[in-house]
Design a protein around this motif. Sequence first.
Motif, PDB file in Angstrom:
ATOM      1  N   LEU A 129       1.166  -0.843   0.231  1.00 26.92           N
ATOM      2  CA  LEU A 129      -0.043  -0.055   0.356  1.00 26.92           C
ATOM      3  C   LEU A 129       1.116   1.347   0.035  1.00 26.92           C
ATOM      4  O   LEU A 129      -0.053   2.794  -0.359  1.00 26.92           O
ATOM      5  N   LEU A 130       1.792   1.377   0.348  1.00 26.46           N
ATOM      6  CA  LEU A 130       3.039   2.318   0.597  1.00 26.46           C
ATOM      7  C   LEU A 130       3.325   3.105  -1.095  1.00 26.46           C
ATOM      8  O   LEU A 130       3.299   1.668  -2.546  1.00 26.46           O
ATOM      9  N   PRO A 131       4.061   4.106  -1.326  1.00 26.23           N
ATOM     10  CA  PRO A 131       4.127   4.499  -2.993  1.00 26.23           C
ATOM     11  C   PRO A 131       5.725   3.437  -3.034  1.00 26.23           C
ATOM     12  O   PRO A 131       6.215   3.265  -1.780  1.00 26.23           O
ATOM     13  N   VAL A 132       5.762   2.921  -4.326  1.00 27.94           N
ATOM     14  CA  VAL A 132       6.465   2.880  -4.651  1.00 27.94           C
ATOM     15  C   VAL A 132       8.194   2.838  -4.263  1.00 27.94           C
ATOM     16  O   VAL A 132       8.589   2.457  -4.245  1.00 27.94           O
ATOM     17  N   TRP A 133       8.084   4.557  -4.701  1.00 29.60           N
ATOM     18  CA  TRP A 133       9.596   4.825  -4.371  1.00 29.60           C
ATOM     19  C   TRP A 133       9.846   4.717  -2.359  1.00 29.60           C
ATOM     20  O   TRP A 133      11.071   5.272  -2.696  1.00 29.60           O
ATOM     21  N   MET A 134       8.306   4.902  -1.968  1.00 27.37           N
ATOM     22  CA  MET A 134       9.051   4.981  -0.759  1.00 27.37           C
ATOM     23  C   MET A 134       9.502   3.282   0.120  1.00 27.37           C
ATOM     24  O   MET A 134      10.639   3.148   0.869  1.00 27.37           O
ATOM     25  N   LEU A 135       9.448   2.640  -0.833  1.00 26.06           N
ATOM     26  CA  LEU A 135       9.961   0.931  -0.303  1.00 26.06           C
ATOM     27  C   LEU A 135      10.286   0.296  -1.665  1.00 26.06           C
ATOM     28  O   LEU A 135      11.733  -0.305  -1.206  1.00 26.06           O
ATOM     29  N   LEU A 136       9.046   0.172  -1.734  1.00 25.39           N
ATOM     30  CA  LEU A 136       9.159  -1.123  -3.437  1.00 25.39           C
ATOM     31  C   LEU A 136      10.525  -1.104  -3.764  1.00 25.39           C
ATOM     32  O   LEU A 136      11.598  -1.524  -4.299  1.00 25.39           O
ATOM     33  N   GLN A 137      10.990   0.390  -4.382  1.00 30.87           N
ATOM     34  CA  GLN A 137      11.596   0.357  -5.595  1.00 30.87           C
ATOM     35  C   GLN A 137      13.503   0.393  -4.901  1.00 30.87           C
ATOM     36  O   GLN A 137      14.248  -0.188  -5.277  1.00 30.87           O
ATOM     37  N   PRO A 138      13.107   1.406  -3.445  1.00 31.30           N
ATOM     38  CA  PRO A 138      14.918   1.546  -3.193  1.00 31.30           C
ATOM     39  C   PRO A 138      15.314  -0.276  -2.915  1.00 31.30           C
ATOM     40  O   PRO A 138      16.252  -0.638  -2.671  1.00 31.30           O
ATOM     41  N   ARG A 139      14.258  -0.621  -1.959  1.00 26.15           N
ATOM     42  CA  ARG A 139      14.503  -1.847  -1.523  1.00 26.15           C
ATOM     43  C   ARG A 139      15.120  -2.882  -2.641  1.00 26.15           C
ATOM     44  O   ARG A 139      16.092  -3.562  -2.585  1.00 26.15           O
ATOM     45  N   ASP A 140      14.766  -3.067  -3.858  1.00 18.73           N
ATOM     46  CA  ASP A 140      14.675  -3.882  -5.268  1.00 18.73           C
ATOM     47  C   ASP A 140      15.895  -3.329  -5.360  1.00 18.73           C
ATOM     48  O   ASP A 140      16.754  -4.337  -5.799  1.00 18.73           O
ATOM     49  N   TYR A 141      16.336  -2.089  -5.344  1.00 18.88           N
ATOM     50  CA  TYR A 141      17.204  -1.891  -6.463  1.00 18.88           C
ATOM     51  C   TYR A 141      18.749  -2.481  -5.333  1.00 18.88           C
ATOM     52  O   TYR A 141      19.508  -2.550  -5.440  1.00 18.88           O
ATOM     53  N   ILE A 142      18.574  -1.670  -3.908  1.00 18.00           N
ATOM     54  CA  ILE A 142      19.850  -2.149  -3.182  1.00 18.00           C
ATOM     55  C   ILE A 142      20.034  -3.374  -3.090  1.00 18.00           C
ATOM     56  O   ILE A 142      21.280  -4.570  -2.793  1.00 18.00           O
ATOM     57  N   ASN A 143      19.048  -4.589  -3.095  1.00 15.59           N
ATOM     58  CA  ASN A 143      18.891  -5.898  -3.103  1.00 15.59           C
ATOM     59  C   ASN A 143      20.123  -6.221  -4.496  1.00 15.59           C
ATOM     60  O   ASN A 143      19.928  -7.470  -4.219  1.00 15.59           O
ATOM     61  N   GLY A 144      19.106  -5.438  -5.875  1.00 11.45           N
ATOM     62  CA  GLY A 144      19.858  -5.678  -6.690  1.00 11.45           C
ATOM     63  C   GLY A 144      20.763  -6.090  -6.763  1.00 11.45           C
ATOM     64  O   GLY A 144      21.820  -6.670  -7.650  1.00 11.45           O
ATOM     65  N   LEU A 145      21.895  -4.738  -6.172  1.00 11.77           N
ATOM     66  CA  LEU A 145      23.037  -4.489  -6.107  1.00 11.77           C
ATOM     67  C   LEU A 145      23.898  -6.043  -5.156  1.00 11.77           C
ATOM     68  O   LEU A 145      25.119  -6.166  -5.279  1.00 11.77           O
ATOM     69  N   GLN A 146      23.436  -5.544  -3.748  1.00 10.62           N
ATOM     70  CA  GLN A 146      23.458  -6.763  -3.303  1.00 10.62           C
ATOM     71  C   GLN A 146      23.549  -8.308  -3.485  1.00 10.62           C
ATOM     72  O   GLN A 146      25.170  -8.896  -3.760  1.00 10.62           O
ATOM     73  N   LEU A 147      23.128  -8.328  -4.341  1.00 13.82           N
ATOM     74  CA  LEU A 147      23.110  -9.932  -5.751  1.00 13.82           C
ATOM     75  C   LEU A 147      24.537  -9.772  -6.338  1.00 13.82           C
ATOM     76  O   LEU A 147      24.763 -10.516  -6.214  1.00 13.82           O
ATOM     77  N   PHE A 148      24.206  -8.442  -6.549  1.00 14.54           N
ATOM     78  CA  PHE A 148      25.488  -8.681  -7.814  1.00 14.54           C
ATOM     79  C   PHE A 148      26.830  -8.712  -7.296  1.00 14.54           C
ATOM     80  O   PHE A 148      27.737  -9.268  -7.919  1.00 14.54           O
ATOM     81  N   VAL A 149      26.885  -7.977  -6.176  1.00 16.80           N
ATOM     82  CA  VAL A 149      28.214  -8.592  -5.173  1.00 16.80           C
ATOM     83  C   VAL A 149      28.305  -9.488  -4.819  1.00 16.80           C
ATOM     84  O   VAL A 149      29.108 -10.434  -4.786  1.00 16.80           O
ATOM     85  N   GLY A 150      27.015 -10.095  -4.734  1.00 15.92           N
ATOM     86  CA  GLY A 150      27.237 -11.929  -4.267  1.00 15.92           C
ATOM     87  C   GLY A 150      27.956 -12.415  -5.229  1.00 15.92           C
ATOM     88  O   GLY A 150      28.543 -13.089  -4.660  1.00 15.92           O
ATOM     89  N   LEU A 151      26.694 -12.253  -6.862  1.00 11.24           N
ATOM     90  CA  LEU A 151      27.557 -12.915  -7.409  1.00 11.24           C
ATOM     91  C   LEU A 151      28.608 -13.321  -7.565  1.00 11.24           C
ATOM     92  O   LEU A 151      29.481 -13.879  -8.207  1.00 11.24           O
ATOM     93  N   ILE A 152      28.304 -11.882  -7.620  1.00 14.06           N
ATOM     94  CA  ILE A 152      30.843 -10.929  -8.025  1.00 14.06           C
ATOM     95  C   ILE A 152      31.629 -11.921  -6.838  1.00 14.06           C
ATOM     96  O   ILE A 152      32.469 -12.917  -7.633  1.00 14.06           O
ATOM     97  N   LEU A 153      31.269 -11.968  -6.049  1.00 18.27           N
ATOM     98  CA  LEU A 153      31.734 -13.368  -5.500  1.00 18.27           C
ATOM     99  C   LEU A 153      32.360 -14.321  -5.199  1.00 18.27           C
ATOM    100  O   LEU A 153      33.111 -15.420  -5.126  1.00 18.27           O
ATOM    101  N   LEU A 154      30.666 -15.166  -5.929  1.00 16.77           N
ATOM    102  CA  LEU A 154      30.443 -16.195  -6.028  1.00 16.77           C
ATOM    103  C   LEU A 154      31.601 -17.003  -6.534  1.00 16.77           C
ATOM    104  O   LEU A 154      32.655 -17.261  -7.486  1.00 16.77           O
ATOM    105  N   TYR A 155      31.609 -16.107  -8.244  1.00 17.51           N
ATOM    106  CA  TYR A 155      32.325 -15.954  -9.297  1.00 17.51           C
ATOM    107  C   TYR A 155      33.645 -16.246  -9.192  1.00 17.51           C
ATOM    108  O   TYR A 155      33.995 -16.968  -9.597  1.00 17.51           O
ATOM    109  N   ALA A 156      34.014 -15.321  -8.382  1.00 19.26           N
ATOM    110  CA  ALA A 156      35.196 -14.727  -8.591  1.00 19.26           C
ATOM    111  C   ALA A 156      35.991 -16.409  -8.442  1.00 19.26           C
ATOM    112  O   ALA A 156      36.881 -16.747  -8.061  1.00 19.26           O
ATOM    113  N   ALA A 157      35.214 -16.373  -6.896  1.00 19.08           N
ATOM    114  CA  ALA A 157      35.533 -18.101  -6.321  1.00 19.08           C
ATOM    115  C   ALA A 157      35.629 -19.024  -7.119  1.00 19.08           C
ATOM    116  O   ALA A 157      36.454 -19.704  -6.277  1.00 19.08           O
ATOM    117  N   ILE A 158      34.590 -19.043  -7.695  1.00 17.43           N
ATOM    118  CA  ILE A 158      34.275 -20.148  -9.202  1.00 17.43           C
ATOM    119  C   ILE A 158      35.909 -20.085 -10.239  1.00 17.43           C
ATOM    120  O   ILE A 158      36.916 -20.799 -10.357  1.00 17.43           O
TER     121      ILE A 158
END
Length: 559
Positions: free
Chosen positions: A237-266
């Motif tokens: 029910l909250l405006p998308v800019w308040m939680l949905l967008q920023p949560r998704d954005y920062i999670n996306g960056l977090q995943l890419f950092v995690g994937l980079i670490l996993l890929y680097a380890a491989i």
Amino acid sequence: MNSAIVLLLGIAAMLCGYLFYSKFIATRILALDNSRPTPAHTMKDGVDYVPTNKYVLWGHHFTSVAGAAPIIGPAIAVIWGWVPAVLWVVFGTIFMAGVHDMSAIWASMRNRGQSIGSIAGSVMGTRVRSLMMVVIFLLLLMVNAVFGVAIANMLIKTPSAVLPVWGALIVAFIIGQCIYRYNMSLIWVSILGVTALYGLIYLGPMFPVVLPETFMGLPDNAVWIIILFTYAAIASLLPVWMLLQPRDYINGLQLFVGLILLYAAIFISTPNIVAPAINTDLPVGTPSIMPLLFVTIACGAISGFHGLVATGTTSKQIDKEEDARFVGYFGALGEGMLALGAILAATAGFASLGDWQAVYQKFGDGSIGAFIDGGAAILNAGVGIEMVLSQTMLTVMAALFAGTTMDTGVRLQRYIFQEFGEFYNLPILSKGVVATLLAVGTCLLLAFGAGGIDGSGGMIIWPLFGTTNQLMAALTLMIVTVILLRNGKTVWYTLAPLSFLLVMTIFALLIQLKTFYVDGNWLLIIMDLIILIATILVTFESFSVLRREWSSHKGKNET
């Protein structure tokens, strides 16, 4: 086989797909045009329709579609062998998923940001719209109920993940304020946000959170499920800019950092894949690879849920038409990379074939557990991150993405009820709070009604998720194909994947129907029949429309 070679070839193929194939589709087929105003501008309301930076919106789209499914599906499907799984993920992403997501956004942008169900009504008629709404509602019900159970189980299994999972909400809220209220630089906000997230992950093992085994007569997983859906209801029910967008954005960056670490380890440890390339020694009861590979790995190759997100939330936030290529195609590409990482973690993260076979003793084994344990072993060997911290990081990654999918899924389910209210003249359903309560209520009813006091009912319908998901992808491509044909565009790039998906998924539904009948599972039999009948009727109606449009288009060309 060396996992580093497989990873390198897979990434190279996907990047070539983005650089060349997506550009061809965007310019020659969809004709994306920045001079055309998008619904985010023409229908701007500050709640759902919000012009958004393409990098932030990419984070929303990517993390909304990349829930736990691109981990679960691939980590189960490797039981047939890692080669079929890798090939389906890589080529499915390039030629199907990316085109599906980008074209779904395009179709919605050109139709006032409408959802795929509404577009079906205007393109193919009210009967198709009503039938598609049934499939869409069941798919959202499955996604939300299943992911609620999956997140609850992860939080119980890994208490060290509780602090970072919930702390991420506070980080996301602050990021939203920084971007939209204080106009801070996206680069600095991103750096601070990712640093805060990984700081929470580091603190997680120091402050594990464990709920009492029972609370007010409910087991701990049931309590977590109720907490999760209460949060999802508020967030939707909250405006998308308040939680949905920023949560998704920062999670996306977090995943890419995690994937980079996993890929680097491989790349550093270069572990060998111990699982068979093609498994000829399958456990008893394992179903045939054809057609079930193509529905077991749905998210990560192509997914109908992506079409719901693309037309339900993403299309309402596109700032410029050409952003659809980066947000849609590259968003699907990110999920393909996650699925590829899941395959390698679940096949190269074990010391020996015997260890791998001890986990994969029957169809359905492996899943998130194989990804977390195998990935943690690779991270430990490759970049020296201790096992508990590695497991926490991967659990948080999976839980956060499942959570963002739940956020978006409940919001989409709210949209569905509101559209029902508009279609059938029921004004009460148009109210956001009422629609949200109905959305959450149906999910909880399934979770507790079918699963009992522990709330595990969502997992009962999981076997139907893959087929329903892929059918939705085919139906979305069907609508896009009709729109392209009406606009005089080449349709083979959408017609070929939709035809393949229809054949495979209807075949899979029939096989599953037989299995459910043998098992005496009447809930799944009824749901399977509803989905099968609705799909067949929509397919007949759709091909009838396609045939008429094709004849009309051919006639115009001849004159």
